[in-house]
Write a protein that holds these residues in place. Structure first.
Motif, PDB file in Angstrom:
ATOM      1  N   ARG A 113       0.821  -1.222   0.000  1.00 57.10           N
ATOM      2  CA  ARG A 113       0.000   0.000   0.000  1.00 57.10           C
ATOM      3  C   ARG A 113       0.853   1.268   0.000  1.00 57.10           C
ATOM      4  NH1 ARG A 113      -2.669  -3.432   3.112  1.00 57.10           N
ATOM      5  NH2 ARG A 113      -1.782  -2.650   5.021  1.00 57.10           N
ATOM      6  N   ARG A 135       2.659  -2.750  18.165  1.00 54.98           N
ATOM      7  CA  ARG A 135       3.767  -2.765  17.195  1.00 54.98           C
ATOM      8  C   ARG A 135       4.827  -1.727  17.535  1.00 54.98           C
ATOM      9  NH1 ARG A 135       0.836  -2.400  11.545  1.00 54.98           N
ATOM     10  NH2 ARG A 135       2.651  -3.398  10.629  1.00 54.98           N
ATOM     11  N   VAL A 139       1.328   2.977   8.139  1.00 55.72           N
ATOM     12  CA  VAL A 139       0.511   4.033   7.545  1.00 55.72           C
ATOM     13  C   VAL A 139      -0.802   4.169   8.317  1.00 55.72           C
ATOM     14  CG1 VAL A 139      -0.584   4.868   5.438  1.00 55.72           C
ATOM     15  CG2 VAL A 139       1.467   3.453   5.304  1.00 55.72           C
ATOM     16  N   ASN A 181      -6.717   2.766  -0.617  1.00 58.62           N
ATOM     17  CA  ASN A 181      -5.680   1.781  -0.320  1.00 58.62           C
ATOM     18  C   ASN A 181      -4.755   2.163   0.820  1.00 58.62           C
ATOM     19  OD1 ASN A 181      -5.481  -0.695  -2.292  1.00 58.62           O
ATOM     20  ND2 ASN A 181      -6.314   1.037  -3.420  1.00 58.62           N
ATOM     21  N   GLU A 185       9.313  -5.473   8.457  1.00 60.82           N
ATOM     22  CA  GLU A 185      10.588  -6.158   8.328  1.00 60.82           C
ATOM     23  C   GLU A 185      10.482  -7.561   8.910  1.00 60.82           C
ATOM     24  OE1 GLU A 185      14.078  -3.901   9.714  1.00 60.82           O
ATOM     25  OE2 GLU A 185      14.399  -5.637  11.012  1.00 60.82           O
ATOM     26  N   THR A 200       9.072 -10.705  13.071  1.00 61.49           N
ATOM     27  CA  THR A 200       8.460  -9.632  12.282  1.00 61.49           C
ATOM     28  C   THR A 200       8.372  -8.355  13.106  1.00 61.49           C
ATOM     29  OG1 THR A 200       7.087 -11.309  11.293  1.00 61.49           O
ATOM     30  CG2 THR A 200       6.407  -9.047  10.943  1.00 61.49           C
ATOM     31  N   ARG A 201       8.672  -7.244  12.505  1.00 55.57           N
ATOM     32  CA  ARG A 201       8.402  -5.971  13.176  1.00 55.57           C
ATOM     33  C   ARG A 201       8.088  -4.900  12.141  1.00 55.57           C
ATOM     34  NH1 ARG A 201      11.970  -1.961  13.020  1.00 55.57           N
ATOM     35  NH2 ARG A 201      14.054  -2.348  12.199  1.00 55.57           N
ATOM     36  N   ALA A 202       7.345  -3.910  12.567  1.00 55.67           N
ATOM     37  CA  ALA A 202       6.979  -2.833  11.655  1.00 55.67           C
ATOM     38  C   ALA A 202       8.130  -1.844  11.537  1.00 55.67           C
ATOM     39  CB  ALA A 202       5.734  -2.134  12.175  1.00 55.67           C
ATOM     40  N   ARG A 203       8.408  -1.393  10.362  1.00 55.30           N
ATOM     41  CA  ARG A 203       9.395  -0.324  10.155  1.00 55.30           C
ATOM     42  C   ARG A 203       8.693   0.989   9.898  1.00 55.30           C
ATOM     43  NH1 ARG A 203      14.692  -2.201   7.608  1.00 55.30           N
ATOM     44  NH2 ARG A 203      14.772  -0.206   6.558  1.00 55.30           N
ATOM     45  N   GLN A 204       7.604   0.916   9.190  1.00 51.63           N
ATOM     46  CA  GLN A 204       6.850   2.124   8.843  1.00 51.63           C
ATOM     47  C   GLN A 204       5.381   1.730   8.782  1.00 51.63           C
ATOM     48  OE1 GLN A 204       8.606   4.856   5.924  1.00 51.63           O
ATOM     49  NE2 GLN A 204       6.747   4.588   4.753  1.00 51.63           N
ATOM     50  N   ILE A 255       2.111   8.997   8.429  1.00 50.45           N
ATOM     51  CA  ILE A 255       3.025   7.853   8.492  1.00 50.45           C
ATOM     52  C   ILE A 255       3.790   7.886   9.811  1.00 50.45           C
ATOM     53  CG2 ILE A 255       5.019   6.753   7.399  1.00 50.45           C
ATOM     54  CD1 ILE A 255       4.309   8.203   4.869  1.00 50.45           C
ATOM     55  N   LEU A 257      -8.154   5.494  -5.902  1.00 48.71           N
ATOM     56  CA  LEU A 257      -7.436   4.277  -5.519  1.00 48.71           C
ATOM     57  C   LEU A 257      -6.498   4.545  -4.346  1.00 48.71           C
ATOM     58  CD1 LEU A 257      -7.664   1.562  -6.889  1.00 48.71           C
ATOM     59  CD2 LEU A 257      -5.637   2.092  -8.204  1.00 48.71           C
ATOM     60  N   ARG A 258      -5.837   5.683  -4.390  1.00 54.04           N
ATOM     61  CA  ARG A 258      -4.906   6.040  -3.306  1.00 54.04           C
ATOM     62  C   ARG A 258      -5.669   6.140  -1.984  1.00 54.04           C
ATOM     63  NH1 ARG A 258      -3.086  11.752  -3.934  1.00 54.04           N
ATOM     64  NH2 ARG A 258      -5.008  12.112  -2.811  1.00 54.04           N
ATOM     65  N   LYS A 270      -5.148   1.768   3.933  1.00 59.82           N
ATOM     66  CA  LYS A 270      -5.052   0.597   4.797  1.00 59.82           C
ATOM     67  C   LYS A 270      -6.158  -0.376   4.422  1.00 59.82           C
ATOM     68  CE  LYS A 270      -6.436   1.583   9.162  1.00 59.82           C
ATOM     69  NZ  LYS A 270      -6.607   2.392  10.389  1.00 59.82           N
ATOM     70  N   ARG A 271      -6.101  -1.560   5.014  1.00 57.29           N
ATOM     71  CA  ARG A 271      -7.115  -2.559   4.697  1.00 57.29           C
ATOM     72  C   ARG A 271      -8.467  -2.085   5.194  1.00 57.29           C
ATOM     73  NH1 ARG A 271      -6.440  -8.371   6.048  1.00 57.29           N
ATOM     74  NH2 ARG A 271      -7.126  -7.594   8.066  1.00 57.29           N
ATOM     75  N   LEU A 303       1.629  13.252   6.046  1.00 54.38           N
ATOM     76  CA  LEU A 303       1.282  12.106   5.210  1.00 54.38           C
ATOM     77  C   LEU A 303       0.592  10.990   5.980  1.00 54.38           C
ATOM     78  CD1 LEU A 303       4.562  11.896   3.090  1.00 54.38           C
ATOM     79  CD2 LEU A 303       2.336  12.751   2.363  1.00 54.38           C
TER      80      LEU A 303
END
Lengths: 150, 723
Positions: free
Chosen positions: A139, B700, B618, B64, A145, B612-616, B715, B60-61, B66-67, B713
């Protein structure tokens, strides 16, 4: 694609559906990028690819084994920005020899049968990228990661 | 290919091109039924517009980010508003404008026009989802007509349509909207007719109101209702409501007016007209091959049909389907005005009286059984207010949305949430409280001896008096916490922390808001201006109450927590038997909710040999700005108490018991999403970067992580130093 899958499932699906990736190597300070044909192992810990030994990327790999690989599913539509998915693979690549190379060759041909002539040439090297980390972008800006655990 | 077709020229093959509503009108017109003259604008026009302007990719942006499954209704609403604003700000391509102006030249004079949505597939499916898309009445002139065509197109992506996206098969690539442009019949008596009564298939139903049908359809005007024998048309019964209002054409749009006394006593239509309407629905049934539900109006004594669609069963909804409730939050201006009066004059004073009444009861003197009864009574009172909060307070928040649409339609700003700056200049209790805290802090800031004394735990009498005044007005900040102790142990360290940083300023200045208000109002003249002022006033009241009602219900909750705390304390001290209390069934869930511990936080997931870990992540941009800082996860007021100036507040849902730390925060990240949640509102007031709707934010991201919050933005970037 795969919106309902977990990140690992999405990476697996992406690597399976695509066959080309951009390989990034380095010649001293100069980054270098190439398209390669790859095949990923089922546990996603290794990625096989091949190159002729006379190429610049091979020379780069012999000097610096750390590489990045980019696989994505864009289709050159403006909507790709928000709909496509990309995974960056970080790890170390090394050339396979002997039995290891034989087995890898079979696996590789299973996925890319049209490359038989290329892969059978004595001048072609088979390489294995040992994955350390996947970075999945979905998205447009959602980044996750996944690190290989020992 | 032409993008506009007259009713009489539409062929059966063009059904999908002109949409369900349009096609039914064309069929009726062809068969000689009395339908006001009109033209269908085909889906081809919509498709050209979104393709040629690049709007398709922008939609579309927005969809999209997020889910969908991760989006709350509030976020879906915000998404729909963003998309609507894209349509408002994107002019039609020149060729399309030229072509439409040519085909619609018939409507170029000043006659009143209806511009109505006509979605393909609508009105023909087995399941009906009426009212998902917008229609506009009483539009005048070509420019306004073209503007409203764009608004009808935008409603393909309305929040209601997005809620039912699966059932509708909404797809940016394929979905399109047709539009019906029709002359308005200034009906003085209108209604609906159901060819088959859903409750008894041998009957038909006719409903009628004075004025336009909008009063009936929107639920504002209660109709007269006749039950007829379907086969013969014989009237079986007639029920007359209290007739007190009706909807008429205004200069633009429609408005509700009191019904003249001479009409209150008589039904809008005579029995013979009821039968005429019934005959018409049977003719429709013969044409369409199935029972119809029709809208009609009388202009003098001439009957016109406005719409016909097959009678369908209401969509199967399970009891845990929240969507009908979300849709019920859409209220009319009139309805919200009434609601506001009830909340301000009746409900809030009652709630505060309940909180005050409970606060003066002396818990320490109660016996065990008395204390248990007291807790149950407090839980019942809290539960009652939770219900009122859901049924009355939350719907009032729609006043903010209603104003947002009025503002965006008039001003067409680049930021679709610019209107919120106009709403903020209002008396919010949480801001008043924060100002009072800041006043205490500034006394400490300039008085080193006071600071030293407080640091040692010695409270000078003059300062202690000021703290008492503060607590009397706003309550102890930590009163909703279990184990609430004397303010000195928590409030004073917090005031010291506040004093340790530079004075905090709210972003707004009176004159800036006043300028913006003038710009907004300058788009209206005469009666319209007065209406716009009323919309703004309602928007401000909704905005203010959105925050204040939480503060107030927090005070009721605090009284429940205090009583539970008293019970827990006595058990610990062995005063009471340590057996668990079996709470009455009706309050067990409320008590469980109040006493529930937060689940442990897990930042990383491990599976199949990968961590698993989040880097960024939205989310939604909710307060512009960029800031980096160390994270403090805040789950309740106890976490808030540990908050240090310059940290980033990451929480599941900001509630009023936490907002006092917001002025200390470098940025705010919230799991719950939407522009109208407290985190967004408070962050905007202080000009702090804020991102909301961040999935699993508190699991997270961990306390101590360094994160960058991009409020432009939407983020959140989680920094690690490994590469």
């Amino acid at each position: 694609m795969g919106e309902d899958l977990d990140p690992l499932g999405q990476i697996r699906e992406l690597l399976l559906l695509q066959s080309l990736a951009v390989l990034s190597t380095r010649n001293n300070e100069q980054p270098y990028g190439n398209l390669i044909c790859y095949v990923a192992s089922s546990d996603l810990r290794h990625i096989l690819f091949a190159t002729t030994r006379s190429t610049r990327k091979y020379a780069n790999l012999m000097r610096e084994a750390r590489v990045a690989l980019l696989v994505d599913n864009r289709s050159q539509d403006p909507a790709d920005t928000f709909r496509s998915m990309a995974v960056t693979v970080l790890g170390v690549a090394r050339e396979l020899e002997g039995n290891e190379a034989e087995q890898a060759r079979e696996t590789y041909l299973g996925r890319h049968p049209h490359l038989e002539e290329f892969i059978s040439s004595p001048s072609t090297a088979l390489l294995r990228l040992d994955v350390e980390k996947y970075i999945l972008v979905r998205r447009f800006q959602d980044v996750i990661e996944l690190q290989v655990t020992p | 290919m032409s993008v506009a077709i007259e009713f009489k020229d539409v062929s059966d093959e063009q059904r999908e091109l002109v949409g369900g509503k349009g096609f039914a009108l064309c069929v009726m017109a062809r068969d000689g039924l009395p339908v006001p003259a009109g033209i269908c604008i085909t889906t081809e026009a919509y498709l050209r517009y979104v393709a040629d302007t690049g709007l398709r990719v922008n939609i579309l942006r927005e969809l999209n980010r997020k889910r969908f499954e991760d989006m709350r209704w509030e976020e879906i609403w915000d998404t729909a508003l963003r998309i609507r604003n894209l349509f408002l700000r994107t002019p039609m391509p020149e060729r399309l404008t030229f072509s439409l102006k040519h085909d619609l030249s018939w409507f170029a004079d000043d006659r009143a026009i209806a511009v109505r949505s006509s979605a393909p597939g609508e009105d023909s499916s087995k399941t009906s989802f009426a009212g998902l898309h917008d229609s506009y009445l009483n539009i005048h002139g070509m420019d306004a007509l073209l503007d409203h065509i764009r608004l009808v197109w935008a409603s393909l992506w309305s929040d209601a349509a997005l809620l039912y996206r699966r059932e509708l098969g909404l797809d940016v690539e394929r979905s399109a909207m047709a539009v019906v442009v029709q002359e308005i019949v200034p009906g003085n008596r209108s209604g609906v007719v159901f060819g088959v009564n859903p409750n008894d298939h041998a009957q038909s139903v006719v409903e009628a109101v004075y004025g336009l049908n909008e009063g009936l359809v929107s639920g504002q005007v209660e109709p007269d209702r006749w039950i007829l024998e379907r086969a013969s048309g014989r009237i079986l019964s007639h029920r007359a409501p209290l007739r007190d209002r009706f909807v008429v054409l205004a200069t633009e749009g429609v408005r509700t007016e009191p019904l003249p006394p001479d009409k209150m006593q008589s039904a809008p239509i005579a029995d013979s007209e009821v039968k005429d309407v019934h005959r018409m629905v049977l003719r429709g049934e013969a044409i369409f091959g199935g029972p119809q539900d029709m809208e009609w109006t009388y202009d003098g004594d001439r009957l016109f049909l406005l719409q016909s669609r097959p009678i369908t069963t209401v969509g199967e909804t399970s009891t845990d389907d929240q969507r009908p409730w979300y849709r019920s939050l859409h209220r009319t201006f009139e309805n919200l005005k009434d609601l506001r009066g009830r909340i301000e004059e009746e409900l809030i004073p009652k709630m505060l009286r309940d909180a005050d009444r409970l606060a003066v009861r002396h818990l320490a003197s109660l016996q065990e059984t008395e204390l248990v009864c007291e807790i149950e009574e407090r839980a019942r009172i809290y539960k009652k207010w939770q219900g009122i909060y859901r049924d009355d307070f939350i719907p009032l928040a729609h006043g903010i949305r209603l104003f947002g649409m009025v503002y965006n339609d008039a001003v067409r700003p680049s930021d679709p949430f610019e209107f919120m700056d106009l709403l903020g200049a209002t008396a919010m209790v949480s801001l008043e409280r924060n100002r009072a805290l800041e006043a205490l802090a500034s006394s400490v800031r300039i008085d080193a001896s006071l600071r030293d004394a407080l640091g040692r735990g010695a409270i000078p009498e003059s300062f202690s008096n000021r703290l008492e005044v503060f607590i009397k007005r706003f309550g102890d900040l930590f009163e909703s916490l279990p184990d609430a102790t004397r303010y000195g142990e928590r409030l004073i360290p917090f005031v010291l922390e506040l004093a340790g940083r530079k004075p905090i300023e709210e972003r707004k200045t009176g004159s800036g808001v006043e300028d913006r208000r003038e710009v907004f109002l300058s788009h209206f003249t005469g009666k319209k201006r007065q209406e716009a002022e009323e919309q703004l006033d309602l928007g401000r009241a909704s905005y203010r109450l959105r925050d204040n009602d939480n503060m107030y219900i927090g005070r009721v909750k605090a009284q429940l927590v205090k009583a539970l705390d008293e019970l827990g304390r006595r058990k610990e001290q062995g005063v009471f038997a340590p057996r668990p209390v079996a709470w009455s069934g009706d309050v067990a869930s409320v008590i469980e909710e109040v006493t529930r511990a937060h689940p442990p936080l897990t930042a990383n997931a491990e599976a199949d040999g990968f961590s698993t870990r989040a880097r960024q992540i939205v989310g939604q941009p909710a307060g512009p700005g960029l800031a980096t800082g160390s994270v403090r996860i805040v789950m309740d007021a106890a976490d808030a108490f540990r908050f240090k100036a310059g940290e980033v507040m990451v929480c599941d849902a900001v509630d009023p018991t936490m907002t006092f730390v917001v002025p200390l925060a470098a940025a705010i990240v919230e799991r719950r999403g939407g522009m109208l949640i407290h985190g967004s509102i408070i962050a905007r007031e202080y000009g702090i970067p804020c991102v909301t709707g961040v999935p699993d934010a508190t699991s997270r991201i961990r306390t101590g992580d360094t994160i960058t919050v991009d409020g432009y933005l939407g983020i959140v970037i989680i920094e690690r130093d490994d590469e």
